[in-house]
Write a protein that holds these residues in place. Structure first.
Motif, PDB file in Angstrom:
ATOM      1  N   THR A   1       0.807  -1.221   0.000  1.00  0.00           N
ATOM      2  CA  THR A   1       0.000   0.000   0.000  1.00  0.00           C
ATOM      3  C   THR A   1       0.835   1.262   0.000  1.00  0.00           C
ATOM      4  OG1 THR A   1      -0.159   0.041   2.429  1.00  0.00           O
ATOM      5  CG2 THR A   1      -1.842  -1.204   1.226  1.00  0.00           C
ATOM      6  N   ARG A   2       2.095   1.200   0.431  1.00  0.00           N
ATOM      7  CA  ARG A   2       2.952   2.391   0.414  1.00  0.00           C
ATOM      8  C   ARG A   2       3.574   2.635  -0.954  1.00  0.00           C
ATOM      9  NH1 ARG A   2       7.609   2.275   4.204  1.00  0.00           N
ATOM     10  NH2 ARG A   2       7.704   0.028   3.768  1.00  0.00           N
ATOM     11  N   CYS A   3       3.315   1.745  -1.886  1.00  0.00           N
ATOM     12  CA  CYS A   3       3.862   1.836  -3.234  1.00  0.00           C
ATOM     13  C   CYS A   3       3.025   2.825  -4.041  1.00  0.00           C
ATOM     14  CB  CYS A   3       3.827   0.452  -3.878  1.00  0.00           C
ATOM     15  SG  CYS A   3       4.111   0.417  -5.643  1.00  0.00           S
ATOM     16  N   ALA A   4       3.699   3.853  -4.580  1.00  0.00           N
ATOM     17  CA  ALA A   4       2.991   4.891  -5.328  1.00  0.00           C
ATOM     18  C   ALA A   4       3.221   4.804  -6.835  1.00  0.00           C
ATOM     19  CB  ALA A   4       3.425   6.278  -4.833  1.00  0.00           C
TER      20      ALA A   4
ATOM     21  N   GLY B   1       8.090 -19.966  -3.607  1.00  0.00           N
ATOM     22  CA  GLY B   1       6.840 -20.585  -4.032  1.00  0.00           C
ATOM     23  C   GLY B   1       6.436 -20.193  -5.437  1.00  0.00           C
ATOM     24  N   PHE B   2       6.315 -18.887  -5.672  1.00  0.00           N
ATOM     25  CA  PHE B   2       5.899 -18.409  -6.985  1.00  0.00           C
ATOM     26  C   PHE B   2       7.067 -18.114  -7.919  1.00  0.00           C
ATOM     27  CE2 PHE B   2       1.990 -17.404  -4.594  1.00  0.00           C
ATOM     28  CZ  PHE B   2       1.054 -17.943  -5.465  1.00  0.00           C
ATOM     29  N   LYS B   3       8.301 -18.245  -7.413  1.00  0.00           N
ATOM     30  CA  LYS B   3       9.503 -18.059  -8.228  1.00  0.00           C
ATOM     31  C   LYS B   3       9.584 -16.654  -8.823  1.00  0.00           C
ATOM     32  CE  LYS B   3      10.551 -22.503  -7.802  1.00  0.00           C
ATOM     33  NZ  LYS B   3       9.402 -22.985  -7.040  1.00  0.00           N
ATOM     34  N   LEU B   4       9.258 -15.648  -8.016  1.00  0.00           N
ATOM     35  CA  LEU B   4       9.288 -14.263  -8.461  1.00  0.00           C
ATOM     36  C   LEU B   4      10.281 -13.464  -7.617  1.00  0.00           C
ATOM     37  CD1 LEU B   4       5.464 -13.618  -8.954  1.00  0.00           C
ATOM     38  CD2 LEU B   4       7.173 -13.921 -10.754  1.00  0.00           C
ATOM     39  N   GLY B   5      10.731 -12.344  -8.181  1.00  0.00           N
ATOM     40  CA  GLY B   5      11.701 -11.525  -7.492  1.00  0.00           C
ATOM     41  C   GLY B   5      11.083 -10.684  -6.385  1.00  0.00           C
ATOM     42  N   LEU B   6      11.841 -10.484  -5.305  1.00  0.00           N
ATOM     43  CA  LEU B   6      11.405  -9.625  -4.208  1.00  0.00           C
ATOM     44  C   LEU B   6      12.639  -9.212  -3.411  1.00  0.00           C
ATOM     45  CD1 LEU B   6       9.298  -8.319  -2.330  1.00  0.00           C
ATOM     46  CD2 LEU B   6       9.135 -10.508  -1.125  1.00  0.00           C
ATOM     47  N   ASP B   7      12.796  -7.915  -3.214  1.00  0.00           N
ATOM     48  CA  ASP B   7      13.867  -7.391  -2.379  1.00  0.00           C
ATOM     49  C   ASP B   7      13.264  -6.293  -1.509  1.00  0.00           C
ATOM     50  OD1 ASP B   7      16.148  -6.492  -1.165  1.00  0.00           O
ATOM     51  OD2 ASP B   7      17.313  -6.255  -3.018  1.00  0.00           O
ATOM     52  N   ASP B   8      12.989  -6.629  -0.249  1.00  0.00           N
ATOM     53  CA  ASP B   8      12.359  -5.662   0.639  1.00  0.00           C
ATOM     54  C   ASP B   8      13.377  -4.768   1.350  1.00  0.00           C
ATOM     55  OD1 ASP B   8      13.408  -7.579   2.284  1.00  0.00           O
ATOM     56  OD2 ASP B   8      11.498  -8.234   3.099  1.00  0.00           O
ATOM     57  N   GLU B   9      14.658  -5.032   1.123  1.00  0.00           N
ATOM     58  CA  GLU B   9      15.716  -4.171   1.669  1.00  0.00           C
ATOM     59  C   GLU B   9      16.776  -3.927   0.588  1.00  0.00           C
ATOM     60  OE1 GLU B   9      17.203  -5.939   5.217  1.00  0.00           O
ATOM     61  OE2 GLU B   9      15.307  -5.745   6.321  1.00  0.00           O
ATOM     62  N   PRO B  10      16.394  -3.247  -0.481  1.00  0.00           N
ATOM     63  CA  PRO B  10      17.348  -3.026  -1.576  1.00  0.00           C
ATOM     64  C   PRO B  10      18.471  -2.081  -1.157  1.00  0.00           C
ATOM     65  CG  PRO B  10      15.349  -1.758  -1.939  1.00  0.00           C
ATOM     66  CD  PRO B  10      15.089  -2.631  -0.746  1.00  0.00           C
ATOM     67  N   PRO B  11      19.620  -2.187  -1.811  1.00  0.00           N
ATOM     68  CA  PRO B  11      20.743  -1.298  -1.465  1.00  0.00           C
ATOM     69  C   PRO B  11      20.409   0.158  -1.793  1.00  0.00           C
ATOM     70  CG  PRO B  11      21.210  -2.565  -3.459  1.00  0.00           C
ATOM     71  CD  PRO B  11      19.958  -3.136  -2.870  1.00  0.00           C
ATOM     72  N   PRO B  12      21.087   1.099  -1.178  1.00  0.00           N
ATOM     73  CA  PRO B  12      20.815   2.524  -1.427  1.00  0.00           C
ATOM     74  C   PRO B  12      20.885   2.875  -2.916  1.00  0.00           C
ATOM     75  CG  PRO B  12      22.300   2.257   0.436  1.00  0.00           C
ATOM     76  CD  PRO B  12      22.152   0.892  -0.176  1.00  0.00           C
ATOM     77  N   GLY B  13      19.879   3.599  -3.355  1.00  0.00           N
ATOM     78  CA  GLY B  13      19.831   4.026  -4.741  1.00  0.00           C
ATOM     79  C   GLY B  13      19.196   3.037  -5.693  1.00  0.00           C
ATOM     80  N   ALA B  14      18.935   1.815  -5.226  1.00  0.00           N
ATOM     81  CA  ALA B  14      18.366   0.788  -6.114  1.00  0.00           C
ATOM     82  C   ALA B  14      16.855   0.930  -6.271  1.00  0.00           C
ATOM     83  CB  ALA B  14      18.698  -0.603  -5.599  1.00  0.00           C
ATOM     84  N   ALA B  15      16.209   1.583  -5.301  1.00  0.00           N
ATOM     85  CA  ALA B  15      14.754   1.714  -5.344  1.00  0.00           C
ATOM     86  C   ALA B  15      14.369   3.182  -5.194  1.00  0.00           C
ATOM     87  CB  ALA B  15      14.109   0.888  -4.242  1.00  0.00           C
ATOM     88  N   SER B  16      13.178   3.491  -5.684  1.00  0.00           N
ATOM     89  CA  SER B  16      12.657   4.854  -5.581  1.00  0.00           C
ATOM     90  C   SER B  16      11.992   5.059  -4.221  1.00  0.00           C
ATOM     91  CB  SER B  16      11.634   5.100  -6.690  1.00  0.00           C
ATOM     92  OG  SER B  16      10.873   6.256  -6.435  1.00  0.00           O
ATOM     93  N   PRO B  17      12.040   6.286  -3.685  1.00  0.00           N
ATOM     94  CA  PRO B  17      11.306   6.555  -2.438  1.00  0.00           C
ATOM     95  C   PRO B  17       9.811   6.283  -2.567  1.00  0.00           C
ATOM     96  CG  PRO B  17      12.850   8.330  -2.914  1.00  0.00           C
ATOM     97  CD  PRO B  17      12.818   7.445  -4.129  1.00  0.00           C
ATOM     98  N   ASP B  18       9.301   6.368  -3.784  1.00  0.00           N
ATOM     99  CA  ASP B  18       7.881   6.102  -4.008  1.00  0.00           C
ATOM    100  C   ASP B  18       7.582   4.608  -4.123  1.00  0.00           C
ATOM    101  OD1 ASP B  18       7.092   8.782  -3.999  1.00  0.00           O
ATOM    102  OD2 ASP B  18       7.579   9.026  -6.123  1.00  0.00           O
ATOM    103  N   GLU B  19       8.640   3.810  -4.214  1.00  0.00           N
ATOM    104  CA  GLU B  19       8.469   2.356  -4.282  1.00  0.00           C
ATOM    105  C   GLU B  19       9.701   1.708  -3.642  1.00  0.00           C
ATOM    106  OE1 GLU B  19       6.865  -1.039  -7.397  1.00  0.00           O
ATOM    107  OE2 GLU B  19       7.095   1.040  -8.023  1.00  0.00           O
TER     108      GLU B  19
END
Length: 230
Positions: free
Chosen positions: A80-83, A152-170
């Motif tokens: 839900t915090r994903c914009a 299980g679903f064999k999909l990517g997920l990184d809930d703690e990405p390195p700095p700069g790898a993700a947007s503040p909005d996501e």
């Protein structure tokens, strides 16, 4: 006079055959799309068993994966915090109502379970005007959700990405694919949520899998009735 009559008859017959041939071509041209649409689509391949889970729904109810057996369902992975991508994915999940037949079940898994409590997920669903009780919004233990998505679903997920790898909005990197699971709990396809042709393929595969599930359900019901009569 006797010579003209056979010639006239042959002319009438010739024109009759020509008109019949033209009508046959026209009927074929008009009806071919209808026949193609009526023909059930080819079922998609089986890609492996979907993972078992026991998570909390947005209404606070515990949901077991076994409850979904019997009918196909479509999953996505949001928070839900994903914009950025998540609102677009929810919008496209809503659009599946127009593409897929009745009986569509949708399951949205939160990839941010520490923040997305059942109450937060309910507020998110309310903000979209989602009232369908069969559309589940599930949350649970963080590690369980991580394994569910990646193993299980064999999909990517990184809930703690390195700095700069993700947007503040996501801030969480996650897959934007939809997953189709059939009525026996088998994964039947992965679909890019942002490509219209992929959504059309998902709708087509869903119809094929739904037809399979109805046959399986009929067979299971028959077996239960036979067992009850013994």
């Amino acid at each position: 006079m006797s010579e003209r009559t056979p010639r006239s008859l042959r002319t009438v017959l010739l024109w009759g055959f020509l008109i019949a041939a033209i009508l046959a071509v026209l009927v074929t041209a008009v009806m071919t799309p209808v026949w193609r649409e009526a023909k059930p689509p080819e079922p998609p391949p089986e890609l492996g068993q979907a993972p078992d889970f026991r998570l909390l729904n947005r209404d606070g109810r515990q949901v077991d994966s076994a409850e979904l057996l019997g009918s196909p369902w479509v999953a996505d992975f949001i928070f839900t915090r994903c914009a950025l991508s998540c609102p677009r994915m929810t919008e496209r999940m809503m659009a599946l109502e127009k593409l897929a037949p009745r009986g569509l079940r949708r399951v949205s898994f939160s990839v941010d379970p520490e923040y997305d409590s059942p109450q937060v997920l309910q507020l998110y669903a309310d903000s979209w005007g989602i009232t369908d009780p069969d559309w589940l919004f599930l949350t649970g233990d963080k590690e369980s959700v991580r394994r569910l998505v990646t193993e299980g679903f064999k999909l990517g997920l990184d809930d703690e990405p390195p700095p700069g790898a993700a947007s503040p909005d996501e801030p969480i990197l996650h897959s934007t694919r939809f997953v189709l699971v059939d009525g026996t709990g088998v994964v039947r396809g992965y679909y890019d949520a942002f490509r219209p042709e992929e959504l059309n393929r998902l709708a087509r595969d869903f119809r094929a899998v739904a037809a399979e599930s109805s046959k399986v359900g009929f067979r299971l019901d028959s077996e239960r009735q036979g067992h009850n009569h013994q």
